[in-house]
Design an enzyme around this catalytic site. Structure first.
Site: not given
Lengths: 363, 363
Positions: B37, B134, B253, B305
């Site tokens: 999956k 679940r 940053y 990024m």
């Protein structure tokens, strides 16, 4: 009763275009390029870039890697596509194939490689370092370039470290460094200093060209004030199951949530495999609409790969098949990023890469 | 001097196969399915599944969504592919097209939808809830099924909440619930209770079929002991630039890192846009090899990024073009996940989705 299984990501190209136009106003005459690197922050560069090219008249684009640019070049033959990571032996073939790809030269070694590449008539841009301490020529390296070399670059650029903090001392310092470099070494070269956030600082930060990315995708480029950009995303997923939850029962992996009283549990078909941060475990939330008004259901237990569990105890009327909203105009990217202890840039670039979404573009 | 720009992800199909065979030993005769999956946890289901099918003789696969299964079904016509999220109006067409896709029925509403779908001869599996809270039928919902309905399912399955913690009380409780359900309502049905971690609990946890995912991809399925699985990933990126860093200068940053003394900075071409968690800001590390021995360079400043900055102050000999290793046999997925405050499951499914990697499969 509507049974459905697959989460849906709606991306409004219309609002991305509107954000591009907003940036044109902010730019006060400077050119506005579109940063579509990282697959347009995950939202699909092959959709976003041609749309801005066609509807917004955008003619300058920025990607990170040459391979990204090569996928876009044939879609927009008139556009110039700057490649921020520059050029190397692994990416040179893309520049040979597509003359509209322009490498951003980041180091003397890269410059030397490029000069030997044989693409002598091909444009190149120069990145200079002014205080971020990331990619770019340092002052001594700029000085070492000949006048002819310096004049050969079609664009001089740098990047700000703290442009999202108005008044940060580094903004002024980087601007001064940039202007001094330009004056002394690149008096005639076209210049660019600012991405989305820098553009909002205005004045000299605008230079000849601004390079918004985040702002186009609805992220607040000036977090010290109300967001002026339009939200571009709607993320929703089906409520796959509803069940009773008894006092004392545990929910999810590691049994991290225990029901404080009898309640009602919902299982929503989305998880970290879809790019939803696992950091939202026991912290995030989803929304169900009633008469157009959002009602909050907190995520309980750990975020799984394909599912999350939410507390529906407050809402007896919410049933299987209803839509759980995760990102919407009333809860944009920035809000979810805050809850997940990250920034919207990381969140969107991650969500967007999920190939399992039923993805819809709004034009 | 080698200049290159693009990060590389190497995926060892060979080691995935070896892990599959290891799980066959652990299974002590139970069937071993492969969970592929989420695009095989991001590693490429279209590569992984047919390889295990062909080389490992694997005949049973699990995906989350029907669309994932539909992409695999034509590649492995003899295999049965279970769809964990089940079936709904949006995914029914895939089941109609591919008879080897088997929905895992998770709720009475889904069962009712499936019964009305007209696919009467098509197999279906049943998920029952035993303590994870679940997806799955609750006890009262199982009771409401007729004997004929119960006998119609080709597989009875459930999922454990705390199988990675040996001795957790929920393991015993879930096993007891499952065995009681089986005995009373599904005496003849084939059963499956465990994924990778549950399989390592052995004994009755094995049932007729185990469903490893994580273990195939090298994640430690039994964190209370040394990892018995082989690492399957090597993630590397070019050192794009090297520069002096002066005492007092900031990096990245937000200026979150300030150099405590004069040093040496490296810029590596990989970032959160490639799936590297931003949570590794000022915390993660990369490695450079010398005579085959890894030397650590810490990440300094925020993960960007497309780039990270690393401290090279200790190594005067590391130059532009060298390879920074981020995941390798000596620093596997689990180690990076720990540093990023998450689990390897989330990390790999995120890294794997990056389309910018130069991706190589080792056969």
């Amino acid at each position: 009763m509507n049974v459905w299984t697959q989460p849906i990501l709606e991306i409004s190209l219309k609002n991305i275009l509107s954000n591009f136009r907003k940036m044109q106003k902010i730019a006060k005459g400077a050119e506005v390029a579109a940063v579509v690197k990282d697959d347009a922050y995950g939202l699909g560069a092959a959709e976003v870039a041609p749309y801005l090219h066609q509807k917004g008249g955008c003619r300058t684009f920025f990607v990170a890697h040459a391979a990204e640019g090569a996928a876009l070049a044939p879609l927009m033959p008139e556009a110039e596509i700057f490649v921020l990571q520059g050029v190397g032996a692994d990416s040179l073939p893309w520049f040979k194939e597509y003359p509209t790809l322009i490498p951003v030269i980041n180091s003397p070694q890269m410059w030397s490689f490029w000069q030997k590449s044989g693409l002598k008539k091909h444009k190149a841009a120069l990145q200079v370092e002014t205080g971020l301490n990331r990619l770019g020529f340092r002052l001594n390296e700029v000085v070492a370039l000949s006048a002819k070399e310096r004049e050969s670059f079609c664009l001089l650029m740098s990047h700000l470290a703290c442009a999202d903090e108005k008044g940060h001392f580094l903004n002024t310092q980087q601007l001064e460094n940039f202007l001094a470099l330009k004056k002394q070494y690149f008096p005639k070269t076209k210049t660019s200093l600012s991405a989305s956030d820098g553009a909002f600082l205005g004045g000299d930060f605008l230079q000849n060209l601004i390079r918004p990315g985040a702002a186009l995708y609805g992220i607040n480029p000036a977090p010290y004030q109300k967001n002026q950009m339009k939200n571009v995303l709607c993320l929703k997923a089906p409520l796959l199951q509803v069940a009773d939850l008894k006092k004392g029962e545990y929910v999810g992996y590691g049994a991290t949530y225990q029901a404080p009283k009898n309640g009602r549990l919902g299982i929503v078909s989305i998880g970290y495999g879809d790019g939803l941060p696992r950091a939202l475990s026991n912290k995030g939330k989803v929304f169900f609409l009633k008469n157009g008004k959002p009602r909050v259901a907190p995520i309980i237990g750990r975020v799984c790969m394909d599912n999350i569990m939410v507390d529906l105890s407050a809402f007896k009327d919410i049933e299987v098949g209803e839509t759980a909203y995760l990102i919407a105009d009333f809860y944009p990217l920035d809000d979810m990023a805050l809850a997940a202890d990250t920034i919207a840039y990381e969140l969107v670039s991650r969500l967007g890469k999920n190939r399992r979404f039923n993805r819809k573009y709004i034009r």
